[in-house]
Design a protein around this motif. Sequence first.
Motif: not given
Length: 299
Positions: A80-87, A121-126, A174-178
């Motif tokens: 199973i591959l998860i590509g992000g934004d599960m929450m 997830e990136k937002r939560m991570h940062d 990906l960096d936020w600018c993208y």
Amino acid sequence: MWWGIFISICLLLCLGCLLRSQYERHHIVTTEYEIASPKLEKAWNGYKVCFLSDLHNNTYGKCGLKQLEEKIDRVKPDHILIGGDMMCCRIDDMPDFQEVEDLICRLADRYPVIYALGNHEKRMHDYLKEQFAAYEETLHSHGVRFLVNDSILMYPGKEYAGKTTPICLSGLDLDWCYYVHKGGIMRMVPGWMEEALGTSDPSCFNLLLAHSPLYMKEYGEWGADLSLAGHFHGGTIRLPFVGGVMSPQFQFFCGRDRGRYEEDGKEMIVSGGLGTHSINLRLNNPSELVVLRFVSQDK
């Protein structure tokens, strides 16, 4: 009189669209793609992968996430591959994502799960580091592997390790600018992919988890034979001959928002997503579970 009839017809059409949207938000379709490449040897024949993206804390009525779990179990995936934004993650409002966490843990108890980050997830991570650390620790305890600008080699079974050409799976953060598109789409800085992931190995089948589909060309130039993306939620509303209308960032008619695409011999599959956020609407665009079936091609 005629105006009354016209208004009544319009109201009925709007009601019909809302009812249809409610149905599509709570029912999942499974889309299967066959993946073939000269880089895939016979050992990969029949290998199955489920790709999950953009659940956004969504549940499917009274059954919660049981519908999604049952569909995955019917596939019996090898990975199973998860590509992000599960929450969903907003800095000023962190919704409860316990059901999502529990689902991933249950799946990981039965199948190998690899998780790449989306922008939420990136937002939560940062910005919500403690919450992300707890989330990551819980999933780690069930064997979930996070890929954050990292790569691993996948084999069709332990007995094939080192004996057949592997799939090189990479997870791009990906960096936020993208992700921020005010005033137009940010062009990817030349060499940024290599800086983030290192150089690709052309002898492997390179499979890339990259949340945004906007940079397909750059993914292919880096060396991705197949990129898996989401982020656009299938364009929210899909029109015949036109495709998706808008992304969650209110970009209109972006293209490459749901389905399979090819450019310069490289491919990308974009999931329509499993949920919604902000724009809680789907029309001609049901929630989607993506299944990949690998097929060998003799060298």
